[in-house]
Scaffold this motif. Structure first.
Motif, PDB file in Angstrom:
ATOM      1  N   GLY A 638       4.180  11.818  -9.472  1.00 28.56           N
ATOM      2  CA  GLY A 638       3.279  12.849  -8.976  1.00 28.56           C
ATOM      3  C   GLY A 638       3.715  13.422  -7.640  1.00 28.56           C
ATOM      4  O   GLY A 638       3.591  14.630  -7.395  1.00 28.56           O
ATOM      5  N   ARG A 639       4.229  12.576  -6.767  1.00 27.54           N
ATOM      6  CA  ARG A 639       4.630  13.022  -5.431  1.00 27.54           C
ATOM      7  C   ARG A 639       6.100  13.425  -5.360  1.00 27.54           C
ATOM      8  O   ARG A 639       6.546  14.005  -4.372  1.00 27.54           O
ATOM      9  CB  ARG A 639       4.363  11.914  -4.408  1.00 27.54           C
ATOM     10  CG  ARG A 639       2.893  11.574  -4.212  1.00 27.54           C
ATOM     11  CD  ARG A 639       2.697  10.624  -3.033  1.00 27.54           C
ATOM     12  NE  ARG A 639       3.193  11.205  -1.795  1.00 27.54           N
ATOM     13  CZ  ARG A 639       4.212  10.724  -1.081  1.00 27.54           C
ATOM     14  NH1 ARG A 639       4.869   9.656  -1.507  1.00 27.54           N
ATOM     15  NH2 ARG A 639       4.591  11.320   0.042  1.00 27.54           N
ATOM     16  N   ALA A 640       6.852  13.099  -6.388  1.00 27.51           N
ATOM     17  CA  ALA A 640       8.308  13.275  -6.334  1.00 27.51           C
ATOM     18  C   ALA A 640       8.758  14.706  -6.036  1.00 27.51           C
ATOM     19  O   ALA A 640       9.683  14.892  -5.227  1.00 27.51           O
ATOM     20  CB  ALA A 640       8.948  12.782  -7.628  1.00 27.51           C
ATOM     21  N   PRO A 641       8.182  15.754  -6.653  1.00 22.69           N
ATOM     22  CA  PRO A 641       8.678  17.108  -6.360  1.00 22.69           C
ATOM     23  C   PRO A 641       8.671  17.430  -4.875  1.00 22.69           C
ATOM     24  O   PRO A 641       9.647  17.980  -4.339  1.00 22.69           O
ATOM     25  CB  PRO A 641       7.724  18.014  -7.144  1.00 22.69           C
ATOM     26  CG  PRO A 641       7.283  17.154  -8.296  1.00 22.69           C
ATOM     27  CD  PRO A 641       7.148  15.772  -7.724  1.00 22.69           C
ATOM     28  N   GLU A 642       7.587  17.068  -4.199  1.00 28.32           N
ATOM     29  CA  GLU A 642       7.494  17.343  -2.763  1.00 28.32           C
ATOM     30  C   GLU A 642       8.477  16.481  -1.966  1.00 28.32           C
ATOM     31  O   GLU A 642       9.177  16.971  -1.074  1.00 28.32           O
ATOM     32  CB  GLU A 642       6.059  17.088  -2.285  1.00 28.32           C
ATOM     33  CG  GLU A 642       5.866  17.322  -0.789  1.00 28.32           C
ATOM     34  CD  GLU A 642       4.449  16.967  -0.335  1.00 28.32           C
ATOM     35  OE1 GLU A 642       4.211  16.968   0.877  1.00 28.32           O
ATOM     36  OE2 GLU A 642       3.604  16.678  -1.214  1.00 28.32           O
ATOM     37  N   VAL A 643       8.542  15.183  -2.318  1.00 31.79           N
ATOM     38  CA  VAL A 643       9.431  14.261  -1.594  1.00 31.79           C
ATOM     39  C   VAL A 643      10.895  14.660  -1.794  1.00 31.79           C
ATOM     40  O   VAL A 643      11.689  14.690  -0.847  1.00 31.79           O
ATOM     41  CB  VAL A 643       9.192  12.813  -2.064  1.00 31.79           C
ATOM     42  CG1 VAL A 643      10.250  11.876  -1.477  1.00 31.79           C
ATOM     43  CG2 VAL A 643       7.795  12.347  -1.667  1.00 31.79           C
ATOM     44  N   VAL A 648      16.264  16.715  -0.233  1.00 34.70           N
ATOM     45  CA  VAL A 648      17.382  17.609  -0.523  1.00 34.70           C
ATOM     46  C   VAL A 648      17.599  18.593   0.629  1.00 34.70           C
ATOM     47  O   VAL A 648      18.738  18.858   1.037  1.00 34.70           O
ATOM     48  CB  VAL A 648      17.144  18.359  -1.852  1.00 34.70           C
ATOM     49  CG1 VAL A 648      18.150  19.491  -2.033  1.00 34.70           C
ATOM     50  CG2 VAL A 648      17.219  17.386  -3.021  1.00 34.70           C
ATOM     51  N   LYS A 649      16.525  19.128   1.165  1.00 29.96           N
ATOM     52  CA  LYS A 649      16.648  20.061   2.288  1.00 29.96           C
ATOM     53  C   LYS A 649      17.316  19.396   3.478  1.00 29.96           C
ATOM     54  O   LYS A 649      18.214  19.959   4.114  1.00 29.96           O
ATOM     55  CB  LYS A 649      15.266  20.582   2.683  1.00 29.96           C
ATOM     56  CG  LYS A 649      15.305  21.589   3.836  1.00 29.96           C
ATOM     57  CD  LYS A 649      13.902  22.106   4.148  1.00 29.96           C
ATOM     58  CE  LYS A 649      13.961  23.124   5.290  1.00 29.96           C
ATOM     59  NZ  LYS A 649      12.608  23.649   5.622  1.00 29.96           N
TER      60      LYS A 649
END
Length: 709
Positions: A638-643, A648-649
């Motif tokens: 659930g949190r992975a996209p944001e993390v 990556v940035k």
């Protein structure tokens, strides 16, 4: 736990057909048989395949209904090209204006040399407008009159506009002619290379179609309902229907079967596989748990056939020693098999009575410095296997094992001729043989940037003990002989995954285009029978060539192994520490999933930033991932996209070479999703979201992030 369900792998060699049965749950070897390859039977090699299957089922007490997976590897396509036994190809070039000039030049393929003095049989005809049915018909008439048995349609830019090739192919099929459209073989640009690859595919098509039909009918008649799969040259398998379309994918599949066995059975994550027979050793690379693949060279030219990167050295278990001036001057390339001589170490002590060394010229063109023994029992070859047995390097029960005292007796006359003892003579012999292998191993390690400390040498094939143990000793690398090394190729066939590769040249590819290539590869393996829930897709984007490549793999059923052994925490820690070349006390657990544990340590450096090497170890205690310097982060689906976006940035670098996103790998469930082939941050994150799709929000995810230099 075992079941009655079995996976069967059959390797059709030039002399023998080997078959194995593997338990579908534990993947343990249950039985193995060897029968002569039936080249001259009216049913061809199909007869030997069925004979091997019948004997295997009888030996293991199974029925045809117990077979859940059946695959075979074959050298037939390779041999057809080596022997020049191919069909006449009718090449139909399509185009007007400049396009016509380009396609007319393809007629020069008739100059391709198959074997010395034998060229590719090819007839060429041209069509300006593929929608002009009478013109297409006339072109087909022309190539058929010249003997064409199979047709290839080729047009510039057919990768983007395939309609012209499809129209010609449809007209050929209406006449009952086997047909290949160039764009069906590869979606890469390059008219000349694409057409050449399609022409070679077509040249072996009729023969391979006939064999496929015979094998399919024979297996069905035998009562096996599992779909028949065929070994590919890149280490995977494909459906029989796919082989009928692209038989070229079976060329060079022999070495691929062996490394597939090493990869699946031996669980190599980083190292080299050396498959040693009687005459030669095939060397291939496993890097980060994957076989090394490249575009193969065929008929002296590069092609668009993606095949195992295998390099062959003319040294095997039967290679004979050469002497001169009281020293060993070389080993091979002549082997005892080709010379028609028995190995001295497999003789009896009585046969070796009164043995004396002499030198001979095994074949007319050979130098006269090959050492043999003339003894009471006849003439014998002194081989690599003899030396390995004399030094006790061949394990008890190995295919090449013999009585060590007999082997020492076989080496004693050579030692006398060299003015030394048996152990030294045997060592000199093995040194001379493995030096040739060592130079290739070191070259491949440089090419693929393998670290000597972590690259393991794994030997397979009946002659494995004659090369790998000694090579490991002289290089100081970890080395071992694969279990059941003499049948590692059919084991590889039995354990191989369905594989498909899709390549596209897409300048400036965006995330939608990259995801579309990924989806195409995934759909292709599912269409061939792979279980959808277990498909893994690796995507790479080469910014220099604008090539987007997706490689999908999957099993015909979800294989949940119920292994007898699971490594405990202490065993996994020891495996990680050994790989990291450090004391277990300095290794920390950084993260984990039910299937993997992530270990790390810190390497302090005086004048540069500290390194944080990482190892991912699976439940069996096998190191599955090496990262020389990485950051590890644990989150949830659930949190992975944001993390992941933040990671990556933070780790993306910018410079003269452009944007370089970090090498990202995700530990999800039982899988390691490798996303390291994508350099652009946006497509990388889009692929990551694709891996997370359909998983529960609270499922743990571990990200391993490496900044690219």
């Amino acid at each position: 736990m075992t079941t009655h369900r079995i996976r069967v792998g059959i390797d059709v060699g030039g002399t023998f057909t080997d078959a194995v049965a593997v338990d579908a749950t534990t993947l343990h070897l249950l039985g193995q048989v060897k029968v002569p390859t039936s080249h001259h039977h009216e049913d061809g090699v199909a007869h030997g395949i069925v004979e091997a299957l019948d004997r295997l089922l009888e030996q293991t007490g199974h029925t045809p209904e117990d077979v859940t997976f059946l695959a075979h590897g074959t050298t037939q396509a390779t041999n057809a090209l080596l022997e020049g036994d191919v069909a006449t190809v009718g090449l139909i070039g399509i185009g007007t204006g400049p396009g016509a000039t380009l396609t007319r030049r393809l007629a020069a393929f008739r100059k391709l040399e198959l074997t010395p003095g034998k060229r590719l049989p090819l007839a060429y005809a041209h069509v300006a407008d593929p929608d002009d049915a009478p013109a297409v018909s006339a072109a087909l008439d022309e190539v058929v009159r010249e003997g064409a048995e199979v047709v290839v349609a080729s047009q510039p830019f057919s990768v983007d506009r395939p309609e012209g090739e499809e129209a010609v192919a449809a007209a050929a099929r209406e006449r009952g002619l086997p047909t290949t459209a160039a764009h069906d073989i590869t979606s890469l640009y390059g008219l000349h290379k694409r057409t050449r690859t399609a022409v070679v595919n077509a040249a072996i098509l009729p023969r391979m179609l006939a064999t496929a039909d015979l094998v399919d009918a024979s297996i069905t008649k035998a009562g096996v309902s599992a779909p028949l799969m065929v070994m590919r040259c890149d280490g995977g398998v494909m459906s029989l229907d796919e082989m009928r379309r692209r038989p070229l994918l079976t060329v060079l599949s022999g070495p691929a079967a062996g490394v597939a066995g090493a990869l699946m059975q031996e669980r190599i994550s980083e190292g080299l596989f050396l498959e040693t027979g009687g005459t030669s050793t095939d060397i291939s690379v496993v890097r980060r748990g994957k076989v090394a693949v490249r575009h193969a060279t065929m008929l002296g030219r590069t092609s668009y056939l993606s095949a195992l990167d295998v390099r062959t050295v003319g040294v095997g278990g039967g290679s004979m020693v050469r002497i001169g001036g009281g020293k060993v001057v070389g080993v091979g390339p002549r082997s005892a098999h080709i010379a028609g001589l028995p190995y001295a170490c497999f003789a009896s002590a009585e046969d070796l009575r009164d043995a004396k060394v002499t030198t001979v010229r095994p074949m007319a063109d050979d130098p006269a410095d090959y050492a043999v023994l003339d003894a009471a029992g006849g003439r014998f070859a002194i081989t690599m296997t003899c030396a390995a047995n004399a030094l006790g390097r061949v394990p008890e029960g190995d295919f090449a094992h013999c009585d060590q005292e007999v082997a020492r007796a076989a080496l004693a006359p050579l030692a006398d001729a060299l003015g030394t003892d048996v152990a030294t003579a045997a060592t000199k012999l093995l040194d001379a043989g493995t030096d040739q292998v060592r130079s290739v191993v070191e070259s491949m390690m440089r090419d693929y940037r393998l670290e000597k400390d972590t690259a393991v040498l794994v030997g397979g094939g009946g002659g494995a003990a004659s090369v790998t143990p000694h090579l490991a000793k002289v290089t100081g690398q970890e080395g071992r002989i694969a279990r059941h090394n003499e049948v590692i190729s059919p084991i590889g066939v039995a354990l191989a995954l369905i594989r498909e590769q899709v390549e596209r040249i897409i300048p400036g590819a965006g995330q939608e285009q990259i995801l579309a290539v990924r989806a195409e590869a995934e759909a292709a393996v599912i269409a061939q029978g792979a279980a959808a829930d277990g498909v893994e897709v690796e995507v790479t984007v080469d910014p220099q060539t604008s090539t987007v490549r997706a490689v999908a793999t999957g099993a015909t059923e979800l294989r949940t192994q119920d292994r007898a052994h699971r490594a405990d925490e202490a065993e996994r820690l020891r495996a990680a520490a050994t790989s990291l070349r450090t004391d277990p006390a300095s290794v920390r657990v950084l993260a984990g999933t039910p299937a993997h544990t992530v270990y790390g340590t810190e390497v302090r450096r005086r004048f540069r930033a500290d390194r944080h090497p990482v190892r991912v170890v699976d439940a069996d205690g096998v190191v599955r991932l090496h990262a020389p310097d990485a950051r590890v982060e644990t989150t949830t689906v659930g949190r992975a996209p944001e993390v992941l976006a933040g990671l990556v940035k933070e780790a993306t670098s910018y410079g003269d070479g452009g944007v370089r996103a970090p090498a990202l790998r995700l530990l999800l469930g039982s899988r390691i999703a490798d996303l390291s082939g994508v350099l652009d941050p946006d497509p990388l994150l889009a692929l990551a979201r694709g891996e997370l799709r359909s998983r529960s929000a609270d499922e743990p995810v571990v990200a391993v992030v490496e900044v690219r230099s």
